[in-house]
Write a protein that holds these residues in place. Structure first.
Motif, mmCIF file in Angstrom:
data_model
loop_
_atom_site.group_PDB
_atom_site.id
_atom_site.type_symbol
_atom_site.label_atom_id
_atom_site.label_comp_id
_atom_site.label_asym_id
_atom_site.label_seq_id
_atom_site.Cartn_x
_atom_site.Cartn_y
_atom_site.Cartn_z
ATOM 1 N N ASP A 1 -58.600 -23.592 8.163
ATOM 2 C CA ASP A 1 -58.874 -22.202 8.527
ATOM 3 C C ASP A 1 -58.557 -21.225 7.403
ATOM 4 O O ASP A 1 -58.792 -20.027 7.550
ATOM 5 N N LEU A 2 -58.011 -21.708 6.310
ATOM 6 C CA LEU A 2 -57.469 -20.803 5.285
ATOM 7 C C LEU A 2 -58.510 -19.806 4.790
ATOM 8 O O LEU A 2 -58.241 -18.601 4.700
ATOM 9 N N GLU A 3 -59.713 -20.320 4.471
ATOM 10 C CA GLU A 3 -60.733 -19.441 3.889
ATOM 11 C C GLU A 3 -61.082 -18.293 4.837
ATOM 12 O O GLU A 3 -61.062 -17.124 4.445
ATOM 13 N N GLU A 4 -61.359 -18.621 6.093
ATOM 14 C CA GLU A 4 -61.762 -17.579 7.038
ATOM 15 C C GLU A 4 -60.610 -16.634 7.357
ATOM 16 O O GLU A 4 -60.816 -15.428 7.516
ATOM 17 N N VAL A 5 -59.397 -17.173 7.452
ATOM 18 C CA VAL A 5 -58.234 -16.329 7.759
ATOM 19 C C VAL A 5 -58.008 -15.316 6.640
ATOM 20 O O VAL A 5 -57.833 -14.113 6.890
ATOM 21 N N VAL A 6 -58.045 -15.774 5.385
ATOM 22 C CA VAL A 6 -57.810 -14.863 4.257
ATOM 23 C C VAL A 6 -58.897 -13.788 4.216
ATOM 24 O O VAL A 6 -58.608 -12.592 4.092
ATOM 25 N N LEU A 7 -60.157 -14.212 4.344
ATOM 26 C CA LEU A 7 -61.258 -13.239 4.260
ATOM 27 C C LEU A 7 -61.183 -12.228 5.395
ATOM 28 O O LEU A 7 -61.390 -11.035 5.191
ATOM 29 N N GLU A 8 -60.842 -12.698 6.596
ATOM 30 C CA GLU A 8 -60.771 -11.813 7.752
ATOM 31 C C GLU A 8 -59.624 -10.802 7.606
ATOM 32 O O GLU A 8 -59.789 -9.621 7.875
ATOM 33 N N ARG A 9 -58.460 -11.298 7.137
ATOM 34 C CA ARG A 9 -57.308 -10.390 6.960
ATOM 35 C C ARG A 9 -57.635 -9.308 5.937
ATOM 36 O O ARG A 9 -57.285 -8.146 6.124
ATOM 37 N N LEU A 10 -58.284 -9.716 4.848
ATOM 38 C CA LEU A 10 -58.586 -8.737 3.803
ATOM 39 C C LEU A 10 -59.639 -7.742 4.289
ATOM 40 O O LEU A 10 -59.598 -6.561 3.960
ATOM 41 N N ARG A 11 -60.587 -8.243 5.101
ATOM 42 C CA ARG A 11 -61.639 -7.366 5.624
ATOM 43 C C ARG A 11 -61.052 -6.333 6.576
ATOM 44 O O ARG A 11 -61.378 -5.165 6.528
ATOM 45 N N SER A 12 -60.154 -6.819 7.475
ATOM 46 C CA SER A 12 -59.611 -5.925 8.499
ATOM 47 C C SER A 12 -58.669 -4.894 7.876
ATOM 48 O O SER A 12 -58.536 -3.788 8.403
ATOM 49 N N GLY A 13 -58.026 -5.251 6.759
ATOM 50 C CA GLY A 13 -57.166 -4.306 6.053
ATOM 51 C C GLY A 13 -55.972 -3.835 6.861
ATOM 52 O O GLY A 13 -55.448 -2.757 6.613
ATOM 53 N N GLY A 14 -55.512 -4.652 7.835
ATOM 54 C CA GLY A 14 -54.382 -4.264 8.682
ATOM 55 C C GLY A 14 -53.061 -4.280 7.922
ATOM 56 O O GLY A 14 -53.022 -4.505 6.707
ATOM 57 N N ALA A 15 -51.995 -4.049 8.690
ATOM 58 C CA ALA A 15 -50.664 -4.017 8.075
ATOM 59 C C ALA A 15 -50.353 -5.364 7.427
ATOM 60 O O ALA A 15 -50.706 -6.414 7.952
ATOM 61 N N GLY A 16 -49.737 -5.333 6.291
ATOM 62 C CA GLY A 16 -49.319 -6.575 5.633
ATOM 63 C C GLY A 16 -50.375 -7.209 4.770
ATOM 64 O O GLY A 16 -50.156 -8.281 4.217
ATOM 65 N N THR A 17 -51.543 -6.578 4.660
ATOM 66 C CA THR A 17 -52.575 -7.207 3.828
ATOM 67 C C THR A 17 -52.349 -6.924 2.341
ATOM 68 O O THR A 17 -52.935 -7.599 1.511
ATOM 69 N N GLY A 18 -51.495 -5.918 2.042
ATOM 70 C CA GLY A 18 -51.229 -5.589 0.641
ATOM 71 C C GLY A 18 -50.734 -6.782 -0.166
ATOM 72 O O GLY A 18 -51.338 -7.137 -1.182
ATOM 73 N N PRO A 19 -49.642 -7.438 0.288
ATOM 74 C CA PRO A 19 -49.132 -8.596 -0.459
ATOM 75 C C PRO A 19 -50.165 -9.726 -0.563
ATOM 76 O O PRO A 19 -50.272 -10.380 -1.609
ATOM 77 N N LEU A 20 -50.934 -9.959 0.496
ATOM 78 C CA LEU A 20 -51.972 -11.001 0.454
ATOM 79 C C LEU A 20 -53.014 -10.659 -0.605
ATOM 80 O O LEU A 20 -53.414 -11.500 -1.413
ATOM 81 N N ARG A 21 -53.442 -9.377 -0.594
ATOM 82 C CA ARG A 21 -54.439 -8.959 -1.584
ATOM 83 C C ARG A 21 -53.896 -9.124 -3.014
ATOM 84 O O ARG A 21 -54.620 -9.549 -3.910
ATOM 85 N N ASP A 22 -52.607 -8.805 -3.203
ATOM 86 C CA ASP A 22 -52.003 -8.957 -4.531
ATOM 87 C C ASP A 22 -52.095 -10.414 -5.008
ATOM 88 O O ASP A 22 -52.458 -10.687 -6.158
ATOM 89 N N VAL A 23 -51.759 -11.349 -4.099
ATOM 90 C CA VAL A 23 -51.787 -12.773 -4.470
ATOM 91 C C VAL A 23 -53.214 -13.203 -4.796
ATOM 92 O O VAL A 23 -53.471 -13.866 -5.810
ATOM 93 N N VAL A 24 -54.152 -12.801 -3.948
ATOM 94 C CA VAL A 24 -55.549 -13.204 -4.139
ATOM 95 C C VAL A 24 -56.092 -12.633 -5.455
ATOM 96 O O VAL A 24 -56.731 -13.351 -6.235
ATOM 97 N N GLU A 25 -55.792 -11.358 -5.727
ATOM 98 C CA GLU A 25 -56.317 -10.739 -6.958
ATOM 99 C C GLU A 25 -55.685 -11.360 -8.201
ATOM 100 O O GLU A 25 -56.362 -11.590 -9.203
ATOM 101 N N ARG A 26 -54.400 -11.647 -8.113
ATOM 102 C CA ARG A 26 -53.704 -12.242 -9.253
ATOM 103 C C ARG A 26 -54.285 -13.632 -9.546
ATOM 104 O O ARG A 26 -54.557 -13.991 -10.692
#
Ligand SMILES: [Zn+2]
Length: 416
Positions: free
Chosen positions: A299-324
């Motif tokens: 589920d990793l791919e869909e979970v990451v994409l969905e979290r980043l799309r929704s932009g809810g609380a806590g997505t900042g650190p996830l986005r940092d890891v993905v961008e890095r």
């Protein structure tokens, strides 16, 4: 098990020279050409076979008849897709000829039966709480295979097994030289599996077999120059196809892209160095950032994409890891592109996530400085076979002797 000095990963060329030294070798060559076409296209009409091989219609009919007798192809309904002209009988891979594909990784052992045409049947992903030992892999695969065999319809034959290893495989005997993430060194896994399963076993590095699958059935089909870069639980590997051939290197280990330097004084790598691509760009870091347990890779791919799309609380650190990770992947790919000048990079495994989530970040890092020369036009594609790519590629290893000599191999002693 034996690998040719320079492995051709493209499907056998139907327009290659006709061997004419004697009738047997011509027949063997023609049978292999027809089976190779049916395998790589998953089916085509007699008319298409005639056109693709340059052989006449009666010869094609005889060759197809022989492959039907051998249980390797079936003739089916008329091809209704033709816009004009008479409909033609379709020749498709027989479901009877199967091989076993095996892929051990840090958190699971994947096993599947695969038919001609790269068709996966009954895939099993057996989760393990710790990286499995080689002996555990033999036990798991034996148990899964026993279960698979008992539920096979009559007439199905398993011709051999292909093993994809996240590590270095000795091309001479298929033993695992080292698989650091599994903590394996000098494991004669192919021989142990062959004994336990009663099947011939061929082995190769997981990313290398993934590249073969992409060349045969995926994004790299009909692309003579591409790099397949695969990220799994055990790290990052590559398969480099240049001029239609898989690059092996002097000792068969070409394509260790995971150890490309992407950050000076970066994280410690299993190879003893620092700042390697696979030390900096890891699936486990993505799982952690997405808040998923270590086994939840499906589920990793869909979970990451969905979290980043929704932009809810806590997505900042996830986005940092993905961008890095995407930026560092881009740095690593820059080296690949500068060395190999491929027209395409095919990303597989968890690397797909980085390209889908932040394509601009990856692209900017790859083409930094204007991206002239080899970086100007290289396309980034996602492996369409997804996680199955490695299993389909492992199956290709096992199908190799059959595809080279259909009559000789299929008529041999088939394991029960
Ligand atoms: Zn390294």
């Amino acid at each position: 098990m034996q690998e040719r000095a320079s492995e051709r990963v493209a499907p056998p060329s139907p327009t290659g020279p006709r061997l004419g030294s004697n009738r047997d070798s011509t027949r063997q060559h023609n049978l292999a050409a027809v089976l190779g076409l049916v395998h790589s296209t998953s089916g085509l009409s007699r008319a298409q076979l005639t056109r693709a091989t340059g052989l006449n219609r009666s010869t094609i009919a005889a060759l197809v008849g022989e492959l039907v007798q051998l249980g390797l192809v079936v003739e089916s309904d008329l091809d209704q897709t033709q816009q004009h002209g008479r409909p033609s009988i379709m020749i498709e891979p027989s479901p009877d000829a199967l091989v076993l594909a095996i892929n051990p990784d840090v958190d699971a052992v994947s096993v599947a039966l695969v038919g001609l045409g790269g068709r996966i049947v009954s895939p099993v992903r057996f989760h393990t709480s710790n990286p499995p030992s080689a002996a555990e892999v033999v036990n798991i695969v034996s148990a899964v295979y026993t279960g698979m065999r008992t539920s096979l319809p009559p007439g199905r034959r398993v011709l051999g097994a292909g093993l994809a290893v996240p590590g270095l495989v000795d091309p001479a005997d298929g033993s695992v030289i080292e698989a650091p993430q599994l903590d394996w060194r000098g494991e004669p896994l192919s021989a142990r599996l062959a004994e336990a399963l009663g099947l011939p076993v061929s082995a190769a590095n997981d990313a290398v077999v993934g590249a073969r699958a992409q060349a045969a059935f995926g994004a790299g089909r009909d692309v003579p120059d591409f790099a397949y870069v695969f990220g799994g639980g055990s790290g990052i590997g590559g398969g480099l196809v240049s001029g239609g051939r898989l690059l092996r290197g002097a000792t068969g280990f070409a394509g260790q892209l995971g150890h490309t330097l992407v950050r000076t004084d970066g994280a410690e790598c299993s190879c003893g160095s620092r700042g390697c691509l696979e030390a900096e760009v890891t699936r486990v870091a993505l799982l952690e950032a997405a808040g998923l347990p270590s086994g939840e890779v499906e589920d990793l791919e869909e979970v990451v994409l969905e979290r980043l799309r929704s932009g809810g609380a806590g997505t900042g650190p996830l986005r940092d890891v993905v961008e890095r990770q995407a930026a560092l992947l881009g740095v690593g790919l820059r080296s690949v592109v500068n060395h190999l000048n491929p027209s395409m990079i095919v990303l597989g495994g968890f690397l797909r996530i980085l390209a889908r989530a932040v394509p601009g970040v990856l692209d900017d890092a790859l083409r930094a400085g204007g991206g002239r020369g080899p970086r100007e036009n290289v396309a980034i594609e996602l492996a369409p076979l997804g996680a199955d790519s490695i299993l389909v590629g492992a199956a290709e290893l096992a199908f190799e002797p059959l595809l080279a000599d259909p009559a000789g191999y299929a008529a041999g002693p088939a394991p029960a």
